[in-house]
Structures are given as C-alpha cells and as structure tokens.
Design a protein around this motif. Structure first.
Motif, PDB file in Angstrom:
ATOM      1  N   ASP A  44       2.308   4.706  -8.145  1.00 29.54           N
ATOM      2  CA  ASP A  44       1.401   3.551  -8.221  1.00 29.54           C
ATOM      3  C   ASP A  44       0.489   3.487  -6.999  1.00 29.54           C
ATOM      4  OD1 ASP A  44       2.366   2.731 -10.674  1.00 29.54           O
ATOM      5  OD2 ASP A  44       3.769   1.269  -9.816  1.00 29.54           O
ATOM      6  N   GLU A  45       1.043   3.739  -5.820  1.00 29.98           N
ATOM      7  CA  GLU A  45       0.239   3.719  -4.594  1.00 29.98           C
ATOM      8  C   GLU A  45      -0.797   4.836  -4.616  1.00 29.98           C
ATOM      9  OE1 GLU A  45       3.493   1.874  -1.464  1.00 29.98           O
ATOM     10  OE2 GLU A  45       3.566   4.014  -1.932  1.00 29.98           O
ATOM     11  N   SER A  48      -3.597   3.844  -7.020  1.00 29.08           N
ATOM     12  CA  SER A  48      -4.457   2.826  -6.393  1.00 29.08           C
ATOM     13  C   SER A  48      -5.376   3.460  -5.369  1.00 29.08           C
ATOM     14  CB  SER A  48      -3.613   1.738  -5.725  1.00 29.08           C
ATOM     15  OG  SER A  48      -2.929   0.994  -6.686  1.00 29.08           O
TER      16      SER A  48
END
Length: 91
Positions: A44-45, A48
């Motif tokens: 997820d990081e 992003s």
C-alpha cells in the motif's frame, strides 16, 4: 533502512534491479523484494508513493513514465515489465 524513494531511485538506475523486481512480481513477492533491499514499505505504501510520483512530476522521462505508469509494451516484445505493471499484477 532505505526509503521507498531511495529504492525507487536505485531500481530506476539498474536494469538488474528492474529484472529482479519483475521476477519478484511474477512470484507475488514484491514485499519480499522490498525487504531484501532494506526497505520496510508495504505494498500500500509503495502504491501511494508511485501514485504521488506520477502526479507530482508531469515531466517524467520516458523510462520513468513507463516504469511508474506501465508502458505500452506488456513485456512480450521486449521482455521487460514496467514497474507499474509489476505492482498492479501483484495485487
């Protein structure tokens, strides 16, 4: 510990790392790739970060654009898989 930005810069500069990331993606092991390269980011990081890179810099080089957003080549013609494709195929 490396930031996502630091690892991204290394991958962008190295055909060997691009290939290693491609292989990790094909095996569903992108997070393991990150950890092996001293980056504790989650998927997820990473997503992003890549979305931020894409939106912040409209003047990306062709190579960067292909790596971040995925290129027109699906890897069948050149054998290369772009970073955007790598990440999207791992989800």
């Amino acid at each position: 510990m490396k930031t996502i930005q630091e690892l991204y810069n290394e991958v962008m500069a190295s055909e060997a790392l691009k290939e290693e990331l491609k292989e990790a993606s094909q095996k569903g092991k992108v997070e393991e790739f990150l950890k092996q390269h001293d980056c504790n980011a989650t998927m997820d990081e990473l997503m992003s970060f890549l979305e931020g890179v894409q939106s912040e810099d409209e003047d990306l080089s062709l190579d960067e654009l292909e790596l971040v957003a995925g290129g027109a080549d699906d890897g069948k013609k050149t054998g290369y898989c772009y970073l955007g494709d790598v990440i999207n195929n791992s989800l």
